[in-house]
Design a protein around this motif. Structure first.
Motif, PDB file in Angstrom:
ATOM      1  N   ARG A  12      46.406  40.068  46.852  1.00 33.73           N
ATOM      2  CA  ARG A  12      45.605  39.429  45.821  1.00 33.73           C
ATOM      3  C   ARG A  12      44.142  39.783  46.031  1.00 33.73           C
ATOM      4  O   ARG A  12      43.667  39.837  47.165  1.00 33.73           O
ATOM      5  CB  ARG A  12      45.797  37.906  45.957  1.00 33.73           C
ATOM      6  N   TYR A  13      43.437  40.059  44.950  1.00 35.63           N
ATOM      7  CA  TYR A  13      41.986  40.253  45.024  1.00 35.63           C
ATOM      8  C   TYR A  13      41.331  38.972  44.537  1.00 35.63           C
ATOM      9  O   TYR A  13      41.825  38.341  43.614  1.00 35.63           O
ATOM     10  CB  TYR A  13      41.533  41.392  44.118  1.00 35.63           C
ATOM     11  N   SER A  15      39.579  35.059  44.744  1.00 39.56           N
ATOM     12  CA  SER A  15      40.193  33.795  45.142  1.00 39.56           C
ATOM     13  C   SER A  15      40.029  32.805  43.996  1.00 39.56           C
ATOM     14  O   SER A  15      39.262  33.031  43.068  1.00 39.56           O
ATOM     15  CB  SER A  15      39.529  33.264  46.406  1.00 39.56           C
ATOM     16  N   GLY A  16      40.769  31.704  44.102  1.00 37.62           N
ATOM     17  CA  GLY A  16      40.671  30.661  43.094  1.00 37.62           C
ATOM     18  C   GLY A  16      41.165  31.142  41.748  1.00 37.62           C
ATOM     19  O   GLY A  16      42.185  31.821  41.655  1.00 37.62           O
ATOM     20  N   ALA A  19      41.453  34.949  40.934  1.00 35.25           N
ATOM     21  CA  ALA A  19      42.375  35.725  41.752  1.00 35.25           C
ATOM     22  C   ALA A  19      43.257  36.599  40.872  1.00 35.25           C
ATOM     23  O   ALA A  19      43.672  36.199  39.785  1.00 35.25           O
ATOM     24  CB  ALA A  19      43.240  34.799  42.595  1.00 35.25           C
ATOM     25  N   GLU A  21      46.495  39.324  41.207  1.00 31.94           N
ATOM     26  CA  GLU A  21      47.488  39.901  42.103  1.00 31.94           C
ATOM     27  C   GLU A  21      47.686  41.376  41.760  1.00 31.94           C
ATOM     28  O   GLU A  21      48.171  41.704  40.683  1.00 31.94           O
ATOM     29  CB  GLU A  21      48.802  39.137  41.971  1.00 31.94           C
ATOM     30  N   CYS A  60      48.805  38.568  50.852  1.00 33.17           N
ATOM     31  CA  CYS A  60      48.923  37.109  50.784  1.00 33.17           C
ATOM     32  C   CYS A  60      50.365  36.668  51.014  1.00 33.17           C
ATOM     33  O   CYS A  60      50.612  35.542  51.411  1.00 33.17           O
ATOM     34  CB  CYS A  60      48.390  36.588  49.451  1.00 33.17           C
TER      35      CYS A  60
END
Lengths: 266, 623
Positions: A12-13, A15-16, A19, A21, A60
């Motif tokens: 995954r690049y 966050s939150g 994000a 995938e 991840c």
């Protein structure tokens, strides 16, 4: 014996909520001593997958096994397993430090390998010479800076540097896509010879299906971060089952064959 | 492609081949040395060295030679005006101002240089620390740096100076620390551009430790710009130190620097301007010296190149190259096109006497390796090449217009009529769609611009037509796409937009320079299909440049093969496909293409790097 196994890998690049995938549930094996091609278009996640093996990205989900040891987030002895994996990059202009002679670049790789190599300078020099010879470069050029070399020669130095670390597994990320077709052959032949001589396990990332078909025993096809087809290279490329693989194969230009028939739809 | 050829004359030279290995080894060092000597010999280099010698002389010998004179108080000559005895007059204490100015050089210069050195050192440490520190600490340092940068530097210097107490040492520390944040940001930016490169990733994979990566890989690659900026920074530090002393926050009696002296003499500036003017001259001279040295260093490191304008006499080879294929109704007809590029010594000729025709409605491929001159040929035809490149031809006819005037192409200074002709009848599609569209403008606005400039349309009409053209290149939802920015489009869509831009008018010729090299094979196919559709529907001739001979042969009707700046063969796609290529280079190129029906596991065909092919063209057999 060193195989590379991807088990349900997801990457995954961000966050939150932002994000994204880029790799989803990818599982396949690069068997020991074999060359496996990884094909797909830009953004399909093939480079990301390779970079995850050497720790430049963190998956991840899933596991990446090098010789049976999970290297995801590895520390200590597991991290040293990761050192048996080396990577060669696409851009021959940025893969070598422009301020370091090519001999020094290779020597650095020798020095981190182990204490014994670090001690004896003369021995390291002779190893650098041997490595340059192995990649078919004149050892007298060890003092040259990267800018004095052509793109193909630089790519061969990059291979020598990777070999200096005595890897069992090589990840080759589009290593010839920036090179002219006339130079491409020499680099690929070198990779093939080195692989056979040292019995290396190779993951060969490329978008050039003709090259993959000739060089690799197996192939895995990625689309939008998912594995759509895998198997023996000639079988997958000559008789693709998945429509996407079919589309990829059809789009490869062949000498003298019109890319589309008369009145082809746009 | 063309731009890389231009910016790296050395690599072009390497490709020329034939240079002995041993001599080449010393060549780079020699060329760096030669560049340094050349810069030192240039007017600016001579000025900088001379000024530096003067400043250094007074800084070293000033207090030795004039220190005693500067201390002698002549109580009969208080605040005297300039005289033969006291060239700049005397100060309120009856001391000779000139001697004091020269004596003060050392303290002023040393303060400035030390402050700059301190600023750079602290800055580099702070700026590069985040690259090796743990992520949290790195973020903390970056945030602190952001806050420090928001604080005005001079204010920071004053605060530090007051906190540390006044005096020459505290002034040096204050200014050094005040300069640190900006140097830290510079080091951070430079460092980030280096750490993103593959050789740093390779070192990490090898297991090289982070501090070692910093010292061996990052520092050497950020060194030059930092040194240049440090030199310029010394000038800033000088002015800042002088300012602080002038305000009374710096050097205190009995020590004196230029700032404190300026403070003393400025009160009587209307009565006796000489001391203030003398001091001003000294400060300006030293400040300019630092800036000059910085500029010379920048040039010596090759950070910015002086614009070289060398006059060149036309040295035309009389022997015109053969035209390999003459079209009946050429839309473009080029005769003996030459492009020359200045080298460190003499000139290179990346395009040497190229002649060809492109017929109406033809799709002609130009194929060749990097450095073969194919892109330069296209750019020259579209008169996109400018100084320092030298373009000459005996004739370039585009439709009915002769572009060559007196053996030269107009380049940047083309006439309005010619600009209109090229703007409406010639379209150019570049290789990299991510840089050929302006990221700050909406796609529709950029496509419409051609209509505004050459189509005589009003803004609203032009935009309307742009949407229509975007639809013509089969861009989904064109009205919405027209209002988007280039980054919101994929590479293939951007390339379609570029083609749409060409279709705002009715082009007779579309030059496509590696238009699909940056694209995936499936997208490449779509873009080529579009080019073909344009060719069919509008009769637009296409000049298609590529390094991929199989792609060219599967798309074009005719192929021109370029090798080292010359067209060596022109043949139809059928002949190429049937293996009827005659020139050894063409044959080698065809053989080197990996085939989909090759035997797996066999070696790839190669062209050995030192193979020399004949530059003579293969003549076409008369039909």
């Amino acid at each position: 014996m060193s195989d590379l196994v991807f088990e349900n890998v997801g990457i995954r690049y961000g966050s939150g909520r932002s994000a994204h995938e880029v790799v989803r549930g990818v599982s396949f094996t690069v068997p020991s001593g074999r060359t496996v091609g990884l094909v797909g278009e830009s953004g399909s996640g093939k480079s990301t997958l390779a970079r995850a093996v050497v720790g430049l990205h963190e998956p991840c989900t899933g596991r990446i096994l090098v010789d049976g040891t999970d290297v995801v987030g590895a520390r200590g002895s597991a991290a040293s397993v990761r050192r048996t994996v080396q990577m060669i990059f696409q851009d021959a202009n940025s893969c070598l430090n422009p301020r370091m002679s090519i001999g020094a670049s290779i020597e650095e790789a020798l020095a981190v390998r182990g204490r014994s190599a670090r001690r004896d300078r003369a021995q390291r020099r002779s190893e650098v010479r041997a490595l340059l010879e192995m990649v078919e470069l004149d050892p007298a050029r060890a003092g040259d800076l990267p800018m004095q070399l052509s793109g193909g020669q630089r790519q061969r130095v990059a291979i020598a540097r990777a070999l200096a670390a005595e890897p069992r597994i090589l990840l080759a990320d589009e290593i010839t896509s920036a090179l002219d077709v006339s130079v491409q052959g020499t680099v690929l032949n070198l990779l093939m010879r080195v692989q056979q001589r040292l019995d290396l396990t190779v993951l060969f990332i490329s978008h050039n299906l003709a090259v993959v078909r000739q060089l690799c025993e197996d192939v895995a096809v990625l689309k939008d971060g998912e594995l759509v087809e895998a198997g023996p290279a000639t079988e997958v490329i000559d008789r693709p089952k998945h429509p996407y693989t079919h589309e990829l194969v059809d789009a490869v230009p062949r000498i003298g064959t019109p890319l589309f028939g008369e009145g082809a739809a746009v | 492609m063309a731009l890389t050829t231009l910016s790296s004359p050395d690599s072009a030279l390497t490709e020329e081949g034939g240079v002995a290995v041993a001599s080449e080894q010393t060549r780079v060092a020699a060329s760096a040395r030669r560049r340094f000597v050349a810069v030192l010999r240039s007017p600016i280099g001579i000025c900088a060295v001379a000024a530096l010698i003067v400043v250094a002389f007074f800084a070293v010998f000033g207090p030795v030679l004039w220190g005693d004179v500067a201390r002698q108080a002549d109580l009969t000559q208080l605040s005297a005006k300039p005289s033969a005895h006291h060239l700049l007059g005397t100060d309120a204490g009856g001391r000779d101002v000139l001697a004091r100015v020269l004596t003060a050089t050392r303290l002023s210069i040393v303060t400035a240089v030390l402050a700059a050195a301190l600023g750079v050192s602290v800055g580099v440490v702070i700026g590069l620390l985040p690259t090796i520190a743990p992520r949290r600490l790195g973020r903390l340092i970056n945030s602190a740096l952001g806050v420090a940068l928001a604080f005005p530097a001079l204010l920071l210097a004053i605060v530090v100076s007051i906190t540390l107490g006044v005096g020459s040492v505290s002034v040096t520390l204050a200014i050094g620390l005040a300069m640190a944040p900006s140097f830290a940001r510079l080091a951070q930016t430079l460092g980030a551009s280096v750490t993103g490169r593959d050789f740093v990733a390779a070192a990490r994979i090898l297991g090289v430790s982070r501090p070692r990566i910093l010292v061996r890989h990052v520092l050497p690659n950020v060194r030059d710009p930092l040194i240049v900026n440090a030199s310029i920074g010394a000038g800033t530090a000088l002015v800042a130190a002088t300012g602080l002393s002038f305000l009374g926050l710096g050097v205190q009696a009995p020590e004196y620097d230029w700032g404190r002296m300026l403070n003393e003499s400025v009160g009587s500036i209307y009565v006796n301007p000489a001391p203030a003017l003398g001091l001003g001259a000294a400060i300006v001279f030293a400040g300019v010296t630092f800036a000059l040295v910085g500029e010379v260093l920048a040039r010596a490191f090759g950070l910015h190149r002086p614009s070289r304008r060398r006059r060149r006499q036309a040295t035309h080879s009389a022997a015109a190259s053969p035209v390999l294929h003459v079209a009946d109704t050429p839309v473009l007809s080029v005769r003996d096109l030459r492009v020359e590029a200045p080298q460190e010594r003499g000139w290179a000729t990346p395009v040497r006497g190229v002649s060809f025709d492109i017929g109406r409605g033809e799709i002609v491929g130009i194929v060749g390796e990097s450095g073969s001159g194919k892109s330069l040929t296209c750019m020259a035809v579209a008169s996109l090449l400018e100084e320092p490149l030298h373009v000459a031809a005996s004739s370039i006819r585009f439709e009915e217009t002769e572009l060559v005037v007196e053996g030269k192409l107009p380049g940047g200074q083309r006439s309005k009529a010619l600009a209109h002709q090229l703007g409406t009848r010639l379209a150019f599609v570049f290789q990299d769609p991510s840089t050929s569209l302006n990221p700050a403008l909406r796609v529709g606005t950029q496509v419409a611009e051609v209509g505004l400039l050459h189509g005589g349309l009003k803004r609203r009409e032009a935009f309307h037509r742009a949407v229509d053209r975007l639809a013509a290149v089969r861009l989904s939802d064109p009205a919405r796409r027209a209002r988007q920015y280039p980054h919101e489009l994929s590479g293939g869509m951007r390339q379609r937009a570029m083609i749409a831009m060409g279709l705002m008018v009715e082009p007779a010729l579309m030059i496509a320079d590696e238009p699909t090299t940056a694209l995936d094979v499936t997208v490449q196919r779509e873009v080529l299909a579009l080019l073909r559709k344009v060719n069919r529907e509008h009769g637009t001739a296409v000049m298609f440049v590529s390094h991929d001979i199989s792609l060219v042969s599967s798309f074009c009707t005719r192929v021109l093969v370029m090798y080292r700046g010359a067209i060596v063969e022109s043949l139809s796609t059928e002949d190429l496909a049937a293996g009827r290529a005659e020139h050894p280079y063409t044959r080698a190129l065809v053989a080197a293409v990996p085939h989909m029906d090759a035997v797996p596991g066999t070696e790839f065909a190669t062209i050995t790097e030192d193979t020399e092919f004949p530059l003579d063209a293969v003549r076409e057999e008369p039909v």
